[in-house]
Design a protein around this motif. Structure first.
Motif: not given
Ligand SMILES: NC(=O)c1ccc[n+]([C@@H]2O[C@H](COP(=O)([O-])OP(=O)(O)OC[C@H]3O[C@@H](n4cnc5c(N)ncnc54)[C@H](O)[C@@H]3O)[C@@H](O)[C@H]2O)c1
Length: 315
Positions: A17-18, A198, A116, A41, A15, A193-194, A66-67, A145, A93, A189-191
């Motif tokens: 890419g973002s 999504h 997840n 992606n 994951g 991102t995208n 990843v699934t 998380s 991811a 916590g809260v970050i």
């Molecule tokens: N942003 C937050 O506040 C936050 C807080 C706690 C935990 N998280 C965790 O951090 C991780 C990253 O999330 P993020 O916030 O950067 O979100 P994001 O949407 O910016 O990035 C998630 C990335 O995972 C990829 N992805 C989604 N499904 C996938 C799959 N089946 N196979 C491969 N790649 C896949 C997406 O294409 C994307 O590039 C996640 O596990 C999320 O649950 C995020």
């Protein structure tokens, strides 16, 4: 805290890419590792790869869902053949399915848990085996998380998936630790991102969700111009590096995550109720108020007109 002697030369990030995955890839690359940047992606993985190359560092991009357990097998074989055994795997991811429990279908649960939770299980299995066979020290970082500590009514599937990732991590520490492989769960916590963009939001007025996403994009664009963001994904990337350096078990990131981590121990009853006020109706009401405040001239989303009017929902 005792330092491990891992100096990551080869790092695999899912994951990437973002958001958080990209920040982790950039950090490990900046520290000298070759990073295998994978994502569902392919284009966004290639964009992260290009960012790393532009900084004079090493990376290569790959598509990985990843699934898919057989895609994991093929991916692990390719990484081994092209680069060797990774020193660090980051299972990052993830996505968010939110909504009231009774509105979530079996397909929603399946999707949430296969990305997840099972995505992390597959990664730990294929690369854990390579690391064990290799006989060198290695490390697996799982991005969980703060939702793993704090029960939240409208995020039951997400919270279950993240609590599973945290428990998996703690079980694997016992199995893999004696074999020289560290396993860590990072709990942000809260970050910024995208993840919202999504996300799948079930049972909420579709127009409200779309306008909320638009507003979030505007806030994120503004935040990106600040010299330092308190919600930066880089906070998580630094935590991931710390986890590898000191073989940390569970690493909360940001104040709300630390709060949940401590409340779970010292006041579990408070921790259980802290997110109680969150329900779909309240979120919709607050969301409409915020949107009206920001843009008073805009039309009301459909659901705000009359309680008895049918609401357009995302399914
Ligand atoms: N942003 C937050 O506040 C936050 C807080 C706690 C935990 N998280 C965790 O951090 C991780 C990253 O999330 P993020 O916030 O950067 O979100 P994001 O949407 O910016 O990035 C998630 C990335 O995972 C990829 N992805 C989604 N499904 C996938 C799959 N089946 N196979 C491969 N790649 C896949 C997406 O294409 C994307 O590039 C996640 O596990 C999320 O649950 C995020």
């Amino acid at each position: 805290m005792k330092r491990t002697n891992i100096h990551p030369e080869l790092v695999v990030v899912t994951g990437a890419g973002s958001g958080i995955g990209r920040a982790i890839a950039l950090r490990f690359a900046a520290a000298g590792a070759h990073v295998v940047v994978s994502d569902l992606n392919r284009d966004s993985a290639a964009a992260t790869e290009a960012m790393i190359h532009a900084r004079g560092r090493r990376a290569c991009a790959a598509r990985l869902d990843v699934t898919d357990p057989s895609a994991w097998e093929a991916f692990a074989r390719d990484v081994l053949a092209d680069h060797g055994v990774p020193d660090v795997l980051v299972n990052n991811a993830g996505m968010l399915v939110s909504g009231a429990f009774v509105d979530l279908t079996p397909a929603d649960w399946d999707r949430q848990l296969s990305v997840n939770l099972l995505g992390v299980v597959h990664g730990c299995r294929v690369f854990g085996q390579q690391m064990i066979d290799n006989g060198k020290r290695g490390h697996i970082v799982n991005i969980a998380s703060a939702a793993a500590f704090t029960p939240t009514p409208v995020m039951s599937a997400y919270s279950v998936s993240k609590a599973g990732v945290k428990m998996l991590t703690e079980c694997l520490r016992l199995e893999f630790g004696p074999k020289g492989i560290g396993v860590s769960a990072i709990c942000p916590g809260v970050i910024n991102t995208n993840i919202g963009e999504h996300a799948v939001t079930v049972g909420v007025d579709e127009e409200l969700v779309a306008r909320g996403k638009e507003l979030t994009r505007r806030v994120q664009d503004a935040a990106a111009k600040l010299p330092f963001s308190p919600l930066s994904p880089d906070l998580v990337a630094r935590a991931a590096q710390r986890a590898v350096r000191y073989d940390l078990a569970v690493v909360p990131v940001r104040a709300e995550a630390w709060l949940g981590y401590f409340l779970l121990r010292i006041a579990p009853g408070v921790n259980r109720r802290i997110a109680q006020p969150l329900d779909v109706e309240r979120i919709e009401r607050v969301g409409r108020r915020v949107l009206r405040l920001i843009d008073p001239t805009s039309s009301e989303p459909a659901g705000a007109q009359a309680i008895s009017a049918p609401i357009e929902v995302s399914r």
